[in-house]
Scaffold this active site. Structure first.
Site, PDB file in Angstrom:
ATOM      1  N   GLU A 133       0.825  -1.214   0.000  1.00  0.00           N
ATOM      2  CA  GLU A 133       0.000   0.000   0.000  1.00  0.00           C
ATOM      3  C   GLU A 133       0.856   1.260   0.000  1.00  0.00           C
ATOM      4  O   GLU A 133       0.542   2.233  -0.688  1.00  0.00           O
ATOM      5  CB  GLU A 133      -0.955  -0.001   1.202  1.00  0.00           C
ATOM      6  CG  GLU A 133      -2.028  -1.075   1.135  1.00  0.00           C
ATOM      7  CD  GLU A 133      -2.817  -1.045  -0.175  1.00  0.00           C
ATOM      8  OE1 GLU A 133      -3.126   0.053  -0.666  1.00  0.00           O
ATOM      9  OE2 GLU A 133      -3.104  -2.136  -0.711  1.00  0.00           O
ATOM     10  N   HIS A 186       2.097   1.980  -3.518  1.00  0.00           N
ATOM     11  CA  HIS A 186       1.137   2.741  -4.334  1.00  0.00           C
ATOM     12  C   HIS A 186       1.208   4.233  -3.982  1.00  0.00           C
ATOM     13  O   HIS A 186       1.319   5.091  -4.856  1.00  0.00           O
ATOM     14  CB  HIS A 186      -0.302   2.292  -4.034  1.00  0.00           C
ATOM     15  CG  HIS A 186      -0.697   0.996  -4.670  1.00  0.00           C
ATOM     16  ND1 HIS A 186      -0.568   0.768  -6.006  1.00  0.00           N
ATOM     17  CD2 HIS A 186      -1.243  -0.124  -4.138  1.00  0.00           C
ATOM     18  CE1 HIS A 186      -1.020  -0.461  -6.277  1.00  0.00           C
ATOM     19  NE2 HIS A 186      -1.427  -1.020  -5.152  1.00  0.00           N
ATOM     20  N   ASP A 232      -4.750  -4.596  -9.360  1.00  0.00           N
ATOM     21  CA  ASP A 232      -3.889  -3.546  -9.928  1.00  0.00           C
ATOM     22  C   ASP A 232      -3.526  -3.896 -11.364  1.00  0.00           C
ATOM     23  O   ASP A 232      -3.529  -3.045 -12.247  1.00  0.00           O
ATOM     24  CB  ASP A 232      -2.584  -3.420  -9.126  1.00  0.00           C
ATOM     25  CG  ASP A 232      -2.841  -3.092  -7.670  1.00  0.00           C
ATOM     26  OD1 ASP A 232      -3.876  -2.480  -7.382  1.00  0.00           O
ATOM     27  OD2 ASP A 232      -1.993  -3.455  -6.830  1.00  0.00           O
TER      28      ASP A 232
HETATM   29 ZN    ZN Z   1      -2.448  -2.820  -4.979  1.00  0.00          ZN
END
Ligand code: ZN
Length: 367
Positions: free
Chosen positions: A191, A194, A267
């Site tokens: 996370e 990202h 993703d």
């Molecule tokens: Zn992800």
């Protein structure tokens, strides 16, 4: 109620409407009877007769007889051309997903039904719920009210509303799902990966909130990004940055653990979709210039697409999609490698806290 009722009921409906004028005739899901007549022998006679009757009735309308016909459909492209021809329906009102201002106003309408804390910031909630439909916004207010009730409060707060955005968008918090320590570590890095890639690229939306509390939707972690304004136009650079941000989670796992996990499947799906659209629909590939390689069949329902090019070109498209994603993936890896200390620091912080705000994230990043 039109289905199976035939032409006589249409006649009857319009007879009643004329008697009761001024009035409005509303036909919901008009595609049920208004679908294109395919001219097949032995086609759906019943439906065609109903449609013909409807067309006849609409032609028989004088402008001022006080009857207004409204119809709704989710599939405008499937309607018979005779229905959409000028002179039948005077206006078309496309109902798109609401923009920021629209979301704010819709939230206010639904919020009238609940008791609210005075300081609720609708604009902030509307920003966080980017991409939500009207029904989802109604659901957000409803969930917020339920949340307040569960905590024995009679007033809905800003926090209730923000929590319910995540409930509606990402599924209920899975309070009893237990991640192993190692998993928690991987998800934290994923996370932060990202968020860090997003923050380091100039045009990316700032991060609102990062959490590693699992959701029932199956997402293990969640990075909520907020669009600063509404934009309808995205530049090639912004699209590329978005792809890089999507690869940032996996990139962080690779960099730190030297391995990949299944956590990036969503993703990957999104990045591929974007990259493919850039090449086949947005004319962002030098080789294909402004030629559409793919057409969108139905922009209202999910937007499924079909390829309109030779097998050879398809292979070239596939190659370019891979190349595009690969390049952004490498960029994400580079950004994370260049900021490795911050990556570790932020991931550790998230691991401890489980949920951190965008402000906390930026504070650590800029300290
Ligand atoms: Zn992800």
């Amino acid at each position: 109620m039109f289905v199976g009722m035939g032409a006589s009921k249409v006649r009857d409906l319009f007879k009643q409407a004329k008697e009761k004028a001024p009035c409005i005739v509303f036909i919901d899901e008009i595609d049920a009877i208004g679908q294109k007549r395919d001219g097949r022998v032995g086609g759906n006679d019943e439906r065609e007769q109903t449609l013909n009757q409807l067309l006849t009735e609409m032609d028989g309308f004088e402008t001022n007889n006080g009857v207004i016909i409204l119809a709704a459909t989710n599939r405008p492209e499937s309607l018979d051309p005779a229905l959409t021809r000028p002179g039948r329906f005077d206006r078309r009102v496309p109902v798109e997903l609401p923009d920021l201002k629209g979301r704010e106003e819709i939230l206010k309408v639904h919020a009238k039904k609940v008791k609210l804390e005075g300081s609720v910031d609708f604009n902030r909630i509307a920003r966080m719920a980017s991409g939500a439909s009207g029904a989802e916004l109604a659901n957000i207010v409803n969930e917020a009210a339920l949340h307040a009730v569960r905590e024995n409060r009679s007033i809905v707060t800003q926090a209730d509303l923000e929590e319910s955005i995540e409930v509606v968008i990402a599924g209920y918090q899975k309070k009893n799902a237990i991640l192993t320590d190692e998993e928690k570590k991987v998800v934290s890095y994923h996370e932060i990966g990202h968020a860090l890639v997003a923050a380091k690229q100039t045009n990316s939306a700032p991060v609102q909130k990062i959490t590693i509390v699992p959701r029932t939707s199956g997402a293990l972690g969640y990075t909520m990004q907020v669009e600063e304004g509404n934009h309808y136009l995205m530049s090639q650079e912004e699209l590329e940055n978005k792809i890089a941000t999507l690869t940032g989670g996996r990139a962080a796992e690779e960099l730190v653990f030297n391995s990949a996990s299944t956590g990036a499947s969503n993703d990957i799906e999104q990045a591929t979709k974007l990259a493919r659209a850039m090449i086949t629909r947005y004319g962002m590939s030098k080789d294909f210039d402004m030629v559409a390689m793919e057409t969108v069949n139905n922009q209202y329902l999910g937007g499924d697409t079909s390829l309109s090019c030779s097998a050879q070109t398809q292979a070239e498209i596939d190659r370019q999609v891979v190349e595009l994603v690969k390049k952004q993936h490498e960029k994400a890896l580079q950004i994370l490698a260049d900021n490795r200390e911050k990556l570790d620091e932020l991931a550790e912080y998230l691991y401890d806290k489980e949920t951190i705000t965008g402000d906390e994230f930026m504070q650590i990043l800029n300290s």
